[in-house]
Scaffold this active site. Structure first.
Site, PDB file in Angstrom:
ATOM      1  N   HIS A  65       7.893  30.499  75.816  1.00 46.29           N
ATOM      2  CA  HIS A  65       8.420  31.799  75.404  1.00 46.29           C
ATOM      3  C   HIS A  65       8.209  32.863  76.478  1.00 46.29           C
ATOM      4  O   HIS A  65       8.281  34.058  76.187  1.00 46.29           O
ATOM      5  CB  HIS A  65       7.749  32.258  74.104  1.00 46.29           C
ATOM      6  N   GLU A  82      21.142  30.415  67.685  1.00 45.04           N
ATOM      7  CA  GLU A  82      21.658  31.060  68.886  1.00 45.04           C
ATOM      8  C   GLU A  82      23.039  30.550  69.280  1.00 45.04           C
ATOM      9  O   GLU A  82      23.872  31.305  69.796  1.00 45.04           O
ATOM     10  CB  GLU A  82      20.669  30.870  70.038  1.00 45.04           C
TER      11      GLU A  82
END
Length: 326
Positions: free
Chosen positions: A131, A62
Site C-alpha cells: 500500500h 477498481e
C-alpha cells in the site's frame, strides 16, 4: 485577482466544485466519494450540494470504476473517477491502459475519453509494502493519457481544472502525505494551468535539481540547507510526467552544468532514468559531472516507521547528492 492561502486538499475541492458548477456533464464517482465525502475528505459536502446523480458511490471494484468511467466519457459525459490509492489502480490496469489510454487512438478520434482518474500515491505512512507504492511512472509509460503529479496547492487547483476540461484522459496523482501543505492559490473559477508544462520553483546557479511532487518538498528543504554553505540550487518541478516538458531542465543545466534528479519512485526504470537519458542526449557537452539520482531504495517499503524512513529519500540525501556532483 483574489487569493487564498489554502491546503492542497482545499485546492482540489475548489477545482472540483468550480468545474461541476461550470459544466453539468462533469460528475464524480468512486468508493466513498458521496456519503463519506472521499477517503481524504476532498469531496465532503458534494453529495448534499450536487445530489446522488452527480456524486456516485460505487462498489469496491477498481475495474468497475475505471471501466464505467471510460464508457461514460465515450458517451459524452466528463467523469472524475476516484480510486482510493494508486496501489489499487493495478487491479484496473486493463481498463486504464487498454481502454482509457487507447480508445481515442484506436477509433481514429471518433470517440473521445474526456475523463480524470484521481488517485493518491506515496509511502511514509506505515501502510506496508503493498500500500506504499509510488508508481506514477508506470502509467506515464503508456501513450494516450496524461499523468499529472502536482506538488503545491497552486498547481493542484490549476492542473486539476485543466485536466477536467481536456478531451484526453488524465491520471491525476495526488500525494497522500501532502494534502495539508499550503500555498497561495487564485480564488478564480477561470484559473487554469497549461497541461504539460514544467515550472522553475527556485532560481540558482550551481546545480539543477529536477523533481516532482514529494520530491519538491525534499528538494526545497535541501536547497535551504545548501544555501547556508553558499550553494545556490535551481529547482525544476516537472508537474506532469506525460507530457514531459524538459526544456526548462535543459536551459537550467546549460547554466549550472550539474544535475540531480529527486523522486520517490524505485531506482530502476524510473523518471530519473528518462530525464538523465534526455539530459545526456540534449545537453551532454554542458555537463561538468555525471547526473546523480536520488530515489527510494530498491526494495519493498518496510512497515517499521524508522526503517521506512531510511528507505525513502529525504533532504539530507539530496544534499549529499548535490555535494557529490559539485
Amino acid at each position: 485577482m483574489a487569493e487564498k492561502n489554502i491546503t492542497i486538499r482545499e485546492a482540489l475541492s475548489a477545482a472540483l466544485r468550480e468545474e461541476m458548477l461550470r459544466d453539468e456533464r462533469v460528475f464524480i464517482m468512486g468508493e466513498e466519494v458521496g456519503v463519506w465525502g472521499g477517503t481524504y475528505a476532498v469531496t465532503r459536502g458534494f453529495l448534499d450540494e450536487f445530489g446522488a446523480r452527480r456524486v456516485r458511490d460505487t462498489p469496491i471494484s477498481e475495474m468497475v470504476i475505471a471501466g464505467s468511467a471510460v464508457g461514460a466519457a465515450m458517451a459524452g459525459l466528463r467523469p472524475i473517477a476516484e480510486i482510493m490509492t494508486i496501489n489499487f489502480a493495478f487491479v484496473a490496469m486493463d481498463a486504464i491502459v487498454n481502454h482509457m489510454a487507447k480508445v481515442r487512438y484506436m477509433f481514429n478520434g471518433q470517440f473521445k475519453v474526456p475523463m480524470v482518474l484521481r488517485t493518491t500515491t506515496g509511502g511514509g505512512k506505515q501502510l506496508g509494502a503493498t500500500h506504499s507504492h509510488a508508481p506514477e511512472v508506470v502509467f506515464a509509460h503508456f501513450p494516450g493519457m496524461y499523468v499529472a503529479v502536482p506538488g503545491t496547492a497552486y498547481d493542484a487547483k490549476g492542473m486539476l481544472k485543466a485536466a477536467i476540461r481536456d478531451d484526453n484522459p488524465v491520471m491525476f496523482v495526488e500525494h497522500s502525505t501532502m494534502l495539508q501543505r499550503r500555498s497561495v492559490v487564485p480564488d478564480d473559477p477561470d484559473f487554469v494551468l497549461p497541461i504539460g508544462k514544467s515550472d522553475v520553483k527556485r532560481q540558482g546557479k550551481d546545480v539543477t535539481i529536477v523533481t516532482y511532487q514529494k520530491g519538491l518538498e525534499w528538494s526545497t528543504q535541501a536547497a535551504d540547507i545548501l544555501a547556508k554553505d553558499g550553494i545556490e540550487a535551481e529547482i525544476i518541478d516537472l508537474r506532469w510526467l506525460r507530457p514531459l516538458d524538459l526544456e526548462p531542465v535543459f536551459e537550467s543545466v546549460k547554466k549550472t552544468n550539474r544535475a540531480v534528479i529527486v523522486e520517490e519512485s524505485l531506482p530502476r526504470y524510473n523518471v530519473g532514468a528518462e530525464v538523465t537519458a534526455q539530459i545526456q542526449d540534449q545537453v551532454f557537452d554542458y555537463l561538468d559531472a555525471p547526473v546523480k539520482r536520488v530515489s527510494a531504495l530498491d526494495n519493498p517499503l518496510p512497515y517499521a516507521s524508522n526503517i521506512e524512513m531510511m528507505a525513502l529519500p529525504d533532504a539530507q540525501k539530496v544534499v549529499a547528492a548535490v555535494k557529490e556532483v559539485l
